[in-house]
Motif scaffolding. Structure first.
Motif, PDB file in Angstrom:
ATOM      1  N   VAL A 257      51.961  35.766  45.440  1.00 19.04           N
ATOM      2  CA  VAL A 257      51.730  36.766  46.489  1.00 19.04           C
ATOM      3  C   VAL A 257      53.103  37.193  47.002  1.00 19.04           C
ATOM      4  O   VAL A 257      54.109  36.511  46.772  1.00 19.04           O
ATOM      5  N   TYR A 258      53.144  38.319  47.680  1.00 18.76           N
ATOM      6  CA  TYR A 258      54.407  38.809  48.235  1.00 18.76           C
ATOM      7  C   TYR A 258      54.420  38.551  49.739  1.00 18.76           C
ATOM      8  O   TYR A 258      53.570  39.055  50.479  1.00 18.76           O
ATOM      9  N   THR A 259      55.382  37.705  50.153  1.00 22.57           N
ATOM     10  CA  THR A 259      55.421  37.242  51.540  1.00 22.57           C
ATOM     11  C   THR A 259      56.533  37.923  52.329  1.00 22.57           C
ATOM     12  O   THR A 259      57.457  38.508  51.780  1.00 22.57           O
ATOM     13  N   ASP A 260      56.443  37.806  53.646  1.00 18.95           N
ATOM     14  CA  ASP A 260      57.322  38.537  54.567  1.00 18.95           C
ATOM     15  C   ASP A 260      58.597  37.762  54.881  1.00 18.95           C
ATOM     16  O   ASP A 260      58.715  36.574  54.630  1.00 18.95           O
ATOM     17  N   SER A 261      59.557  38.473  55.457  1.00 21.92           N
ATOM     18  CA  SER A 261      60.758  37.836  56.001  1.00 21.92           C
ATOM     19  C   SER A 261      61.265  38.666  57.180  1.00 21.92           C
ATOM     20  O   SER A 261      60.968  38.369  58.329  1.00 21.92           O
ATOM     21  N   ILE A 262      61.988  39.748  56.895  1.00 16.79           N
ATOM     22  CA  ILE A 262      62.520  40.595  57.963  1.00 16.79           C
ATOM     23  C   ILE A 262      61.861  41.963  57.896  1.00 16.79           C
ATOM     24  O   ILE A 262      61.338  42.356  56.852  1.00 16.79           O
ATOM     25  N   PHE A 263      61.854  42.671  59.019  1.00 14.90           N
ATOM     26  CA  PHE A 263      61.332  44.040  58.987  1.00 14.90           C
ATOM     27  C   PHE A 263      62.098  44.933  59.951  1.00 14.90           C
ATOM     28  O   PHE A 263      62.773  44.471  60.878  1.00 14.90           O
ATOM     29  N   TYR A 264      61.964  46.225  59.691  1.00 21.81           N
ATOM     30  CA  TYR A 264      62.704  47.270  60.424  1.00 21.81           C
ATOM     31  C   TYR A 264      61.717  48.204  61.101  1.00 21.81           C
ATOM     32  O   TYR A 264      60.650  48.507  60.551  1.00 21.81           O
ATOM     33  N   ILE A 265      62.056  48.638  62.315  1.00 17.89           N
ATOM     34  CA  ILE A 265      61.276  49.698  62.972  1.00 17.89           C
ATOM     35  C   ILE A 265      62.227  50.835  63.341  1.00 17.89           C
ATOM     36  O   ILE A 265      63.364  50.597  63.766  1.00 17.89           O
ATOM     37  N   ASP A 266      61.776  52.061  63.127  1.00 20.18           N
ATOM     38  CA  ASP A 266      62.609  53.196  63.540  1.00 20.18           C
ATOM     39  C   ASP A 266      62.459  53.390  65.049  1.00 20.18           C
ATOM     40  O   ASP A 266      61.634  52.754  65.708  1.00 20.18           O
ATOM     41  N   HIS A 267      63.272  54.293  65.606  1.00 22.01           N
ATOM     42  CA  HIS A 267      63.281  54.411  67.065  1.00 22.01           C
ATOM     43  C   HIS A 267      62.042  55.093  67.630  1.00 22.01           C
ATOM     44  O   HIS A 267      61.720  54.887  68.803  1.00 22.01           O
ATOM     45  N   ASN A 268      61.335  55.871  66.829  1.00 19.42           N
ATOM     46  CA  ASN A 268      60.071  56.426  67.329  1.00 19.42           C
ATOM     47  C   ASN A 268      59.067  55.317  67.600  1.00 19.42           C
ATOM     48  O   ASN A 268      58.373  55.320  68.618  1.00 19.42           O
ATOM     49  N   ILE A 269      58.988  54.347  66.686  1.00 20.45           N
ATOM     50  CA  ILE A 269      58.105  53.190  66.899  1.00 20.45           C
ATOM     51  C   ILE A 269      58.612  52.352  68.068  1.00 20.45           C
ATOM     52  O   ILE A 269      57.830  51.873  68.900  1.00 20.45           O
ATOM     53  N   ALA A 270      59.928  52.162  68.129  1.00 22.05           N
ATOM     54  CA  ALA A 270      60.504  51.365  69.219  1.00 22.05           C
ATOM     55  C   ALA A 270      60.157  51.977  70.579  1.00 22.05           C
ATOM     56  O   ALA A 270      59.790  51.252  71.516  1.00 22.05           O
ATOM     57  N   LYS A 271      60.261  53.302  70.695  1.00 25.45           N
ATOM     58  CA  LYS A 271      59.929  53.961  71.967  1.00 25.45           C
ATOM     59  C   LYS A 271      58.440  53.849  72.281  1.00 25.45           C
ATOM     60  O   LYS A 271      58.049  53.700  73.442  1.00 25.45           O
ATOM     61  N   LEU A 272      57.610  53.910  71.236  1.00 26.53           N
ATOM     62  CA  LEU A 272      56.170  53.742  71.410  1.00 26.53           C
ATOM     63  C   LEU A 272      55.851  52.350  71.955  1.00 26.53           C
ATOM     64  O   LEU A 272      55.054  52.188  72.894  1.00 26.53           O
ATOM     65  N   LEU A 273      56.499  51.315  71.369  1.00 28.24           N
ATOM     66  CA  LEU A 273      56.280  49.942  71.817  1.00 28.24           C
ATOM     67  C   LEU A 273      56.809  49.726  73.234  1.00 28.24           C
ATOM     68  O   LEU A 273      56.192  49.009  74.035  1.00 28.24           O
ATOM     69  N   LEU A 274      57.936  50.341  73.555  1.00 26.42           N
ATOM     70  CA  LEU A 274      58.495  50.205  74.897  1.00 26.42           C
ATOM     71  C   LEU A 274      57.566  50.831  75.933  1.00 26.42           C
ATOM     72  O   LEU A 274      57.332  50.246  77.007  1.00 26.42           O
ATOM     73  N   ALA A 275      57.021  52.004  75.632  1.00 29.90           N
ATOM     74  CA  ALA A 275      56.071  52.647  76.547  1.00 29.90           C
ATOM     75  C   ALA A 275      54.848  51.749  76.767  1.00 29.90           C
ATOM     76  O   ALA A 275      54.340  51.622  77.890  1.00 29.90           O
ATOM     77  N   PHE A 276      54.391  51.103  75.698  1.00 28.35           N
ATOM     78  CA  PHE A 276      53.266  50.165  75.799  1.00 28.35           C
ATOM     79  C   PHE A 276      53.617  48.999  76.724  1.00 28.35           C
ATOM     80  O   PHE A 276      52.831  48.593  77.579  1.00 28.35           O
ATOM     81  N   TYR A 277      54.833  48.464  76.559  1.00 37.94           N
ATOM     82  CA  TYR A 277      55.273  47.323  77.367  1.00 37.94           C
ATOM     83  C   TYR A 277      55.348  47.697  78.851  1.00 37.94           C
ATOM     84  O   TYR A 277      54.994  46.895  79.726  1.00 37.94           O
ATOM     85  N   LYS A 278      55.783  48.900  79.123  1.00 39.04           N
ATOM     86  CA  LYS A 278      55.893  49.341  80.515  1.00 39.04           C
ATOM     87  C   LYS A 278      54.522  49.478  81.176  1.00 39.04           C
ATOM     88  O   LYS A 278      54.385  49.335  82.399  1.00 39.04           O
ATOM     89  N   GLN A 279      53.501  49.771  80.355  1.00 37.77           N
ATOM     90  CA  GLN A 279      52.148  49.932  80.902  1.00 37.77           C
ATOM     91  C   GLN A 279      51.520  48.599  81.296  1.00 37.77           C
ATOM     92  O   GLN A 279      50.644  48.542  82.158  1.00 37.77           O
ATOM     93  N   ILE A 280      51.977  47.519  80.636  1.00 39.50           N
ATOM     94  CA  ILE A 280      51.456  46.187  80.960  1.00 39.50           C
ATOM     95  C   ILE A 280      52.165  45.703  82.218  1.00 39.50           C
ATOM     96  O   ILE A 280      53.387  45.655  82.278  1.00 39.50           O
ATOM     97  N   ASP A 281      51.403  45.315  83.195  1.00 37.43           N
ATOM     98  CA  ASP A 281      51.994  44.867  84.460  1.00 37.43           C
ATOM     99  C   ASP A 281      52.884  43.651  84.210  1.00 37.43           C
ATOM    100  O   ASP A 281      54.083  43.655  84.482  1.00 37.43           O
ATOM    101  N   THR A 282      52.296  42.591  83.664  1.00 38.07           N
ATOM    102  CA  THR A 282      53.042  41.395  83.283  1.00 38.07           C
ATOM    103  C   THR A 282      52.422  40.826  82.019  1.00 38.07           C
ATOM    104  O   THR A 282      51.208  40.605  81.967  1.00 38.07           O
ATOM    105  N   LEU A 283      53.239  40.590  81.013  1.00 34.89           N
ATOM    106  CA  LEU A 283      52.740  40.000  79.773  1.00 34.89           C
ATOM    107  C   LEU A 283      52.602  38.491  79.982  1.00 34.89           C
ATOM    108  O   LEU A 283      53.569  37.808  80.301  1.00 34.89           O
ATOM    109  N   CYS A 284      51.396  37.986  79.798  1.00 33.53           N
ATOM    110  CA  CYS A 284      51.118  36.571  80.086  1.00 33.53           C
ATOM    111  C   CYS A 284      50.593  35.817  78.869  1.00 33.53           C
ATOM    112  O   CYS A 284      49.917  34.797  79.008  1.00 33.53           O
ATOM    113  N   CYS A 285      50.873  36.324  77.681  1.00 34.67           N
ATOM    114  CA  CYS A 285      50.394  35.648  76.472  1.00 34.67           C
ATOM    115  C   CYS A 285      51.439  35.773  75.371  1.00 34.67           C
ATOM    116  O   CYS A 285      52.344  36.620  75.447  1.00 34.67           O
TER     117      CYS A 285
END
Length: 587
Positions: A257-285
């Motif tokens: 099987v082909y297994t994982d190691s490292i991965f890359y995200i472009d800045h459009n995805i990074a900004k999407l994830l950051l916006a998601f993080y800002k919407q969460i009041d406090t991450l508790c998990c």
């Protein structure tokens, strides 16, 4: 050959690399994550010392980002937090950066010699002075930034990826969304890693490198699941460097099987994830950057995984909700896979892996040119029983014996010391007549108590499970110390089973939290006391610990004095440098 060239390039050019490089030719930011402020401070001090010695490329912005206080948030939560920190520091400018993000938080319970100062600063048996994992990471990825659009490459601190590709082939991170490296591995390895289900129409399994699309990503699947989802491939002529076990080149067909190691995200995805993080009041998990980001990707992704908590160490009520939101956010995003058909993924996160890869595995030794004696004073009159032992930035006096398969790092070993087979000695000063048994793990820490520097040495078997906990005091008998029930050990040490014996809460009883290690006024004395503790167990003889102030490993890390530990390492470093200068002048 490829990694040796990269290491040579790094060692020859690291001080000039960034001054000479044009924008986009090297990392703009190298970010390390830390679990708490104490760990963060330890990382900052070590980075500062490396930069002072010019052991790291200049011109890079090095940052240590500490997880927010409160519940653990996992490496996925740490990724989101780093994005927030980058925006706070650099505003919109951060979206033009090429960033290397190394997840290095956590307490390394499976390799406790790295617990105090961090796995990313684990010493490696080569280099002059010795390389640590951080330098190896920078060397391994030295050619990535020049073939990468602005974005973030995400890796962990305890893995090594080696590969071979054609002279005209390059690994390029320029596609939108996520791009991950994939390595051929045995099916058994796939059960403990991420597995890519590649689009069969776009995949051949031939050549050194293929750019392929991925239907979906499986996180630690069982073998039946791999087969059901079409993740299992048949490889012809499984190469020597691949992770497909120890097959010879003559074997024609092998499942993998082909297994994982490292991965890359472009800045459009990074900004999407950051916006998601800002919407969460406090991450508790705890969010997993691999399991919870990558499983949402590809045309074959479903949200079934969001409710599967079998691989979660501590289930929190918020987890399923956060996973479902991430799935909705990332659904339909492409998962591009760079298949490295001739590659190998090494994990150096446990005592057994550490010993195996640095002493027994000739493949890794050959690939990295690992040495038996690396940047150490090791007299011809000192003895080793076997060249498989590994001595790293240590001083061994004439007469000492080191058994095969053992590792000694950042230590001073006296003339009357005999170290058994398959043992790890870290940060210790041993100046007494003693036989250290085989399979022994010994690591010494400086601690600060009431503004005074003291010393504590932890000792275990390399096979002891420091992550195992029991919830009831009546179950303490099931914990094992050097193959003996902890209950039996406590009796030999004149210690009673009680809540006070453990440093953590009343539902977390284990070797990690057991207060069994004596606090001493000198480093050598702490080693002597802990070896007496071990000797009492091995010879079933009484050794009263009730007369000492005792700490658990958990408390040792809370009270650690990083400055004093680094001072001890620096003394060894300077003594070795002086010895080498003397040898040169004698010539």
């Amino acid at each position: 050959t490829a990694i040796k060239k990269k290491l040579l390039l790094f060692s020859e050019n690291h001080s000039l690399l960034c001054r000479a490089a044009r924008p986009g030719q090297f990392w703009d930011v190298v970010a390390l994550t830390a679990a708490d402020a104490q760990q963060g401070s330890a990382y900052e001090q070590q980075l500062a010392e490396k930069l002072r010695r010019k052991e790291l490329p200049l011109g890079v912005r090095y940052h240590v980002f500490v997880d927010p206080p409160g519940p653990k948030i996992g490496n996925g939560g740490s990724t989101l937090h780093v994005l927030q920190c980058l925006e706070n520091l650099y505003g919109d400018k951060w979206t033009s950066f090429i960033v290397l993000l190394i997840h290095s938080g956590g307490y390394s319970q499976r390799l406790p010699s790295a617990s105090a100062l961090g796995k990313i600063f684990t010493a490696l048996p080569f280099g002059n002075p010795v390389y640590q994992m951080l330098e190896l990471k920078l060397a391994m990825y030295i050619d990535f930034p020049s073939h990468m659009k602005p974005g973030i490459l995400i890796t962990c601190s305890d893995d090594i990826e080696l590969y071979s590709i054609g002279v005209t082939e390059t690994i390029t991170f320029d596609k939108p969304g996520f791009t991950a490296l994939a390595h051929p591995s045995d099916l058994s390895i796939g059960t403990t890693h991420g597995v890519f289900v590649l689009d069969p129409s776009s995949f051949s399994g031939k050549g050194g490198l293929e750019y392929r699309s991925c239907r979906c990503f499986l996180h630690k699947p069982d073998i039946e699941k791999m087969r059901q989802c079409g993740a299992v491939c048949i490889r012809q002529n499984c190469s020597q460097l691949s992770s497909c076990g120890d097959h010879s080149d003559s074997e024609m067909d092998s499942e993998c099987v082909y297994t994982d190691s490292i991965f890359y995200i472009d800045h459009n995805i990074a900004k999407l994830l950051l916006a998601f993080y800002k919407q969460i009041d406090t991450l508790c998990c705890e969010i997993d950057a691999y399991g919870d980001f990558l499983q949402a990707l590809g045309p074959g992704a479903t949200q079934d995984y969001t409710k599967n908590t079998s691989n979660v160490t501590k289930e929190e009520s918020q987890l399923v909700e956060v996973r479902q939101k991430l799935y909705s956010l990332l659904k339909g995003t492409a998962l591009n896979v760079i298949v490295l058909n001739n590659s190998k993924f090494y994990h150096i996160g446990t005592t057994q892996e550490y010993l195996f890869h640095f002493t027994s595995d000739s493949k890794l030794k050959f690939e990295l040119d690992l040495l038996s004696v690396a940047f150490s004073i090791f007299s011809d009159k000192a003895e080793t029983l076997d060249r498989s032992a590994s001595i790293i930035q240590s001083i061994l006096e004439p007469g000492c014996i080191v058994g095969p398969g053992s590792i000694i790092e950042y230590s001073r070993i006296g003339p009357e010391v005999s170290v058994g087979n398959n043992s790890i000695i870290s940060g210790s000063y041993i100046n007494l007549k003693v036989d250290i048994p085989s399979d022994c793990f010994l690591s010494s820490l400086s601690v600060k108590i009431n503004d005074q520097v003291k010393y504590v040495s932890m000792v275990f078997s390399v096979q002891d499970n420091l992550k195992k906990n029991v919830k009831l005091l009546s179950d303490v008998h099931s914990l094992q110390f050097f193959g003996v029930s902890l209950l039996e050990c406590l009796d030999l040490w004149d210690l009673k089973v009680s809540n006070q014996l453990f440093s953590s809460d009343n539902t977390n009883f284990g070797l990690w939290t057991a207060r069994i290690f004596p606090v001493c006024s000198t480093l050598s004395e702490s080693v002597r006391m802990s070896l007496k503790l071990l000797n009492s167990v091995q010879h079933k003889s009484a050794f009263k610990l009730s007369e000492f102030k005792l700490l658990s490993v958990e408390e040792m890390l809370t009270l650690k004095d990083v400055e004093d530990m680094l001072k001890f390492r620096k003394q060894i470093y300077e003594e070795i440098c002086l010895q080498r200068q003397k040898e040169k002048s004698d010539l």
